[in-house]
Design a protein around this motif. Structure first.
Motif, PDB file in Angstrom:
ATOM      1  N   HIS A   1       9.351  42.182   3.697  1.00 29.89           N
ATOM      2  CA  HIS A   1       9.735  43.589   3.808  1.00 29.89           C
ATOM      3  C   HIS A   1      10.968  43.734   4.695  1.00 29.89           C
ATOM      4  CE1 HIS A   1       9.431  47.920   4.154  1.00 29.89           C
ATOM      5  NE2 HIS A   1       9.438  47.799   5.482  1.00 29.89           N
ATOM      6  N   ARG A   2      11.000  43.042   5.814  1.00 28.57           N
ATOM      7  CA  ARG A   2      12.165  43.113   6.721  1.00 28.57           C
ATOM      8  C   ARG A   2      13.413  42.552   6.057  1.00 28.57           C
ATOM      9  NH1 ARG A   2       9.148  41.296  12.305  1.00 28.57           N
ATOM     10  NH2 ARG A   2       8.224  43.329  12.748  1.00 28.57           N
ATOM     11  N   ARG A   3      13.241  41.469   5.295  1.00 30.31           N
ATOM     12  CA  ARG A   3      14.366  40.869   4.586  1.00 30.31           C
ATOM     13  C   ARG A   3      14.912  41.855   3.546  1.00 30.31           C
ATOM     14  NH1 ARG A   3      12.020  36.346   2.164  1.00 30.31           N
ATOM     15  NH2 ARG A   3      11.625  35.687   4.288  1.00 30.31           N
ATOM     16  N   ASP A   4      14.002  42.483   2.805  1.00 28.87           N
ATOM     17  CA  ASP A   4      14.426  43.481   1.815  1.00 28.87           C
ATOM     18  C   ASP A   4      15.128  44.658   2.491  1.00 28.87           C
ATOM     19  OD1 ASP A   4      13.330  41.936  -0.182  1.00 28.87           O
ATOM     20  OD2 ASP A   4      11.526  43.181  -0.434  1.00 28.87           O
ATOM     21  N   GLN A   5      14.586  45.103   3.615  1.00 32.78           N
ATOM     22  CA  GLN A   5      15.184  46.227   4.348  1.00 32.78           C
ATOM     23  C   GLN A   5      16.575  45.851   4.841  1.00 32.78           C
ATOM     24  OE1 GLN A   5      13.710  49.293   4.657  1.00 32.78           O
ATOM     25  NE2 GLN A   5      15.720  49.924   5.401  1.00 32.78           N
ATOM     26  N   LYS A   6      16.716  44.628   5.336  1.00 36.78           N
ATOM     27  CA  LYS A   6      18.020  44.180   5.823  1.00 36.78           C
ATOM     28  C   LYS A   6      19.023  44.129   4.679  1.00 36.78           C
ATOM     29  CE  LYS A   6      20.260  40.333   8.156  1.00 36.78           C
ATOM     30  NZ  LYS A   6      20.111  38.982   8.684  1.00 36.78           N
ATOM     31  N   THR A   7      18.586  43.618   3.531  1.00 42.54           N
ATOM     32  CA  THR A   7      19.468  43.545   2.364  1.00 42.54           C
ATOM     33  C   THR A   7      19.894  44.948   1.929  1.00 42.54           C
ATOM     34  OG1 THR A   7      18.368  41.514   1.638  1.00 42.54           O
ATOM     35  CG2 THR A   7      19.643  42.705  -0.014  1.00 42.54           C
ATOM     36  N   THR A   8      18.923  45.872   1.893  1.00 36.45           N
ATOM     37  CA  THR A   8      19.227  47.255   1.513  1.00 36.45           C
ATOM     38  C   THR A   8      20.187  47.889   2.513  1.00 36.45           C
ATOM     39  OG1 THR A   8      17.047  47.450   0.500  1.00 36.45           O
ATOM     40  CG2 THR A   8      18.182  49.498   1.011  1.00 36.45           C
ATOM     41  N   ASP A   9      19.939  47.680   3.807  1.00 33.92           N
ATOM     42  CA  ASP A   9      20.818  48.240   4.840  1.00 33.92           C
ATOM     43  C   ASP A   9      22.238  47.679   4.724  1.00 33.92           C
ATOM     44  OD1 ASP A   9      18.657  49.659   5.759  1.00 33.92           O
ATOM     45  OD2 ASP A   9      18.316  48.407   7.544  1.00 33.92           O
ATOM     46  N   GLU A  10      22.358  46.364   4.481  1.00 33.97           N
ATOM     47  CA  GLU A  10      23.681  45.749   4.357  1.00 33.97           C
ATOM     48  C   GLU A  10      24.405  46.279   3.126  1.00 33.97           C
ATOM     49  OE1 GLU A  10      22.830  41.572   4.368  1.00 33.97           O
ATOM     50  OE2 GLU A  10      22.702  41.478   6.561  1.00 33.97           O
ATOM     51  N   ALA A  11      23.674  46.453   2.026  1.00 36.54           N
ATOM     52  CA  ALA A  11      24.294  46.980   0.801  1.00 36.54           C
ATOM     53  C   ALA A  11      24.771  48.410   1.039  1.00 36.54           C
ATOM     54  CB  ALA A  11      23.308  46.922  -0.365  1.00 36.54           C
ATOM     55  N   ALA A  12      23.977  49.201   1.725  1.00 32.50           N
ATOM     56  CA  ALA A  12      24.370  50.585   2.015  1.00 32.50           C
ATOM     57  C   ALA A  12      25.578  50.597   2.941  1.00 32.50           C
ATOM     58  CB  ALA A  12      23.188  51.333   2.650  1.00 32.50           C
ATOM     59  N   GLN A  13      25.594  49.691   3.885  1.00 33.99           N
ATOM     60  CA  GLN A  13      26.736  49.629   4.805  1.00 33.99           C
ATOM     61  C   GLN A  13      28.007  49.222   4.060  1.00 33.99           C
ATOM     62  OE1 GLN A  13      26.333  46.700   7.945  1.00 33.99           O
ATOM     63  NE2 GLN A  13      27.326  48.085   9.400  1.00 33.99           N
ATOM     64  N   ARG A  14      27.918  48.241   3.169  1.00 36.76           N
ATOM     65  CA  ARG A  14      29.088  47.816   2.385  1.00 36.76           C
ATOM     66  C   ARG A  14      29.575  48.954   1.487  1.00 36.76           C
ATOM     67  NH1 ARG A  14      26.341  42.847   2.147  1.00 36.76           N
ATOM     68  NH2 ARG A  14      25.379  43.399   0.163  1.00 36.76           N
ATOM     69  N   LEU A  15      28.628  49.670   0.895  1.00 37.85           N
ATOM     70  CA  LEU A  15      28.990  50.807   0.047  1.00 37.85           C
ATOM     71  C   LEU A  15      29.688  51.878   0.877  1.00 37.85           C
ATOM     72  CD1 LEU A  15      28.860  52.066  -2.771  1.00 37.85           C
ATOM     73  CD2 LEU A  15      26.622  52.996  -2.173  1.00 37.85           C
ATOM     74  N   GLY A  16      29.169  52.113   2.087  1.00 35.92           N
ATOM     75  CA  GLY A  16      29.806  53.092   2.981  1.00 35.92           C
ATOM     76  C   GLY A  16      31.207  52.667   3.358  1.00 35.92           C
ATOM     77  N   TRP A  17      31.411  51.394   3.633  1.00 36.30           N
ATOM     78  CA  TRP A  17      32.751  50.907   3.967  1.00 36.30           C
ATOM     79  C   TRP A  17      33.680  51.020   2.755  1.00 36.30           C
ATOM     80  CZ3 TRP A  17      30.661  45.854   6.539  1.00 36.30           C
ATOM     81  CH2 TRP A  17      30.273  46.127   7.831  1.00 36.30           C
ATOM     82  N   ALA A  18      33.134  50.708   1.611  1.00 39.65           N
ATOM     83  CA  ALA A  18      33.964  50.775   0.396  1.00 39.65           C
ATOM     84  C   ALA A  18      34.402  52.215   0.163  1.00 39.65           C
ATOM     85  CB  ALA A  18      33.185  50.234  -0.811  1.00 39.65           C
ATOM     86  N   ARG A  19      33.517  53.171   0.344  1.00 35.59           N
ATOM     87  CA  ARG A  19      33.864  54.576   0.164  1.00 35.59           C
ATOM     88  C   ARG A  19      34.899  55.023   1.214  1.00 35.59           C
ATOM     89  NH1 ARG A  19      27.941  57.173  -0.864  1.00 35.59           N
ATOM     90  NH2 ARG A  19      27.749  56.503  -3.011  1.00 35.59           N
TER      91      ARG A  19
END
Length: 153
Positions: free
Chosen positions: A127-145
């Protein structure tokens, strides 16, 4: 998960030992019950025998018959005492078998709890690994935007 497999193997081994202890306890209980029934049978026979001979002695009996009666009753008493010893020993074996069964049941429960804890810990890590992956993807998307907005401006 390899550790879980090893624990599952250990659990099965402990269950097998528990099952053997259960069979041993059941056999010991059956032997104790058989010994008790035999002792009860001897006591009942003694009571019948004494009642039958009391009626005989109320009429008349020779000294020789009386001695035979007394000798047989003494041997019967010895047999009853010996059988009561057998009953006590069988009950002791049943108690010891019950204690071994409890010990085995405790070991099975302990291994099961350990497996449950390991599975819960693995699920939490996943669960923590999935959460970290989701958080990193959201952060990358935020940076891309943010980069796209800065480039458009």
């Amino acid at each position: 998960m390899e550790r879980i497999d090893l624990l599952q193997t250990l659990l099965q081994r402990e269950k097998d030992k528990r099952d053997a202890a259960l069979a041993e306890w059941r056999a010991a209980c059956a032997q104790a019950e058989a010994a008790r029934q035999q002792a009860d049978g001897l006591v009942a026979y003694r009571a019948e025998y004494q009642a039958r001979w009391r009626a005989q002695f109320s009429r008349s009996a020779t000294i020789e018959v009386l001695r035979c009666y007394q000798g047989f009753v003494e041997r019967l008493e010895q047999a009853i005492q010996m059988q009561q010893g057998v009953v006590a020993q069988a009950a002791g074996r049943a108690d010891a078998a019950r204690d071994r069964l409890r010990h085995r049941e405790t070991k099975v429960a302990t291994v099961q709890r350990l497996i449950e804890r390991r599975l819960q810990a693995a699920q939490l890590r996943e669960h923590r690994r999935d959460q970290k992956t989701t958080d990193e993807a959201a952060q990358r998307l935020g940076w891309a935007r943010a980069s796209a907005m800065a480039a458009a401006a």
